[in-house]
Design an enzyme around this catalytic site. Structure first.
Site, PDB file in Angstrom:
ATOM      1  N   TYR A 118       2.835   9.903  -0.361  1.00  0.00           N
ATOM      2  CA  TYR A 118       3.957   9.382   0.435  1.00  0.00           C
ATOM      3  C   TYR A 118       5.296   9.649  -0.258  1.00  0.00           C
ATOM      4  CZ  TYR A 118       0.343   6.427   2.743  1.00  0.00           C
ATOM      5  OH  TYR A 118      -0.760   5.945   3.390  1.00  0.00           O
ATOM      6  N   ASP A 163       0.845  -1.197   0.000  1.00  0.00           N
ATOM      7  CA  ASP A 163       0.000   0.000   0.000  1.00  0.00           C
ATOM      8  C   ASP A 163       0.880   1.247   0.000  1.00  0.00           C
ATOM      9  OD1 ASP A 163      -2.953   1.057   0.918  1.00  0.00           O
ATOM     10  OD2 ASP A 163      -1.364   2.219   1.881  1.00  0.00           O
ATOM     11  N   LYS A 190      -2.958   5.937  -3.910  1.00  0.00           N
ATOM     12  CA  LYS A 190      -4.062   6.847  -3.570  1.00  0.00           C
ATOM     13  C   LYS A 190      -3.849   8.195  -4.240  1.00  0.00           C
ATOM     14  CE  LYS A 190      -3.799   4.627   0.926  1.00  0.00           C
ATOM     15  NZ  LYS A 190      -2.350   4.498   1.158  1.00  0.00           N
ATOM     16  N   HIS A 226      -7.460   9.579  -1.574  1.00  0.00           N
ATOM     17  CA  HIS A 226      -6.772   9.494  -0.273  1.00  0.00           C
ATOM     18  C   HIS A 226      -7.572  10.137   0.867  1.00  0.00           C
ATOM     19  CE1 HIS A 226      -2.461   9.208   1.511  1.00  0.00           C
ATOM     20  NE2 HIS A 226      -3.368   8.842   2.385  1.00  0.00           N
TER      21      HIS A 226
END
Ligand code: A2P
Length: 278
Positions: free
Chosen positions: A37, A32, A62, A95
């Site tokens: 990120y 994931d 996401k 997200h």
């Protein structure tokens, strides 16, 4: 979808390839990540060099908060596919709902189009509360496959989980270990762990599995990576599950999806128009 996922929130970009390679080596098959990120390239490289057949791995990313909207989200997902070195991404989530911005429904339509185009296999949501979810359901005939929400014994989200079950939406748990803090030293968790001769984190992960949830768990330590997958050799009793259920409360560790990232935490809930905005 594999029963447990490896999370990469806060894994630094330059360490991601190594850490995800290690995780895949330990047996994780669901990885994931998220545009936000900043580590999708490392995930892509780890997958490419893993030697594991692509169809055995399940990749989630996401749509970042700055890519809501029809055009921006489609461009961003195409960039994710390139970064992940994937012809098709298994699952793409929005997200955060960003209700103060109000583009989630449009973003959802864009994901539906990407699914039709085949660049994405399944689409879903992340951090959508009941109210945000109902808006998507009212807007679109396409049912989200997943809603990934903060969920752990301190914040069990039972009402929302029930709604997901009614609809056939998979609940993925983020912050599955409650961010590794006092949940793992809570007396009920430690006692149950002692009864099974396992670690507190393993008890919490069993709680997720036995509640029908798909936990995402991250660790940078190889020993904890191994431990977190070694949770299929014991089962919590109904009584032990009831003891863990007593921990539930307002134990949210992450931001409030009604406001994040558009409002400072100290101003959460102070909008006069809150009811309309949410
Ligand atoms: P570490 O990387 O040092 O293992 P969450 O997934 O709820 O956000 O929690 C992640 C945190 O939990 C990380 O800080 C991670 O630290 C820690 N963690 C992961 N697995 C375990 C484990 N088996 N036991 C204790 N802490 C863990």
């Amino acid at each position: 979808m594999p029963p447990i996922g490896f999370g990469t929130f806060k894994v630094p970009a330059e360490e991601t390839e190594g850490i995800v390679s290690e995780a895949i080596g330990h047996g994780y098959r669901l990885i994931d990540t998220a545009q936000g990120y900043g580590n999708e390239r490392g995930v892509g490289r780890a997958v490419a060099r893993s030697g594991i057949a692509r169809e055995e791995l399940f990749l989630t990313t996401k749509v970042s908060n700055d890519a809501h909207g029809r055009v921006a989200s489609k461009d961003a997902v195409r960039r994710s596919a390139e970064a992940l070195e994937a012809e098709q991404i298994d699952l793409v989530l929005i997200h955060w709902p960003r209700p103060l911005q109000g583009l989630a429904a449009e973003t959802w339509d864009a994901l539906c189009e990407l699914k039709t185009e085949g660049i994405v296999r399944e689409i879903g949501l992340s951090n959508f509360t009941g109210r945000h979810l109902e808006r998507i359901l009212a807007h679109s005939a396409e049912l989200p496959a997943v809603n990934q929400i903060e969920c752990h014994p301190f914040y069990a989200q039972t009402a929302q989980r029930r709604r997901h079950e009614q609809l056939g939406i998979v609940t993925q748990s983020s912050s599955a270990l409650g961010r590794g803090g006092d949940l793992l030293s809570a007396p009920a968790v430690v006692e149950v762990a002692g009864e099974h001769g396992v670690a507190p984190a393993q008890v919490v992960l069993r709680w997720h599995l036995q509640n029908g949830l798909v936990p995402l768990v991250k660790s940078t330590s190889p020993e904890r990576m191994r431990q977190n997958l070694d949770v299929f050799g014991f089962e919590l009793t109904t009584q032990q599950l009831a003891r863990l259920a007593s921990l539930d409360g307002d134990g949210r560790r992450g931001p409030d999806p009604d406001y994040f990232p558009d409002e400072e935490p100290e101003r959460y809930g102070q909008h006069k128009e809150k009811e309309q905005i949410r």
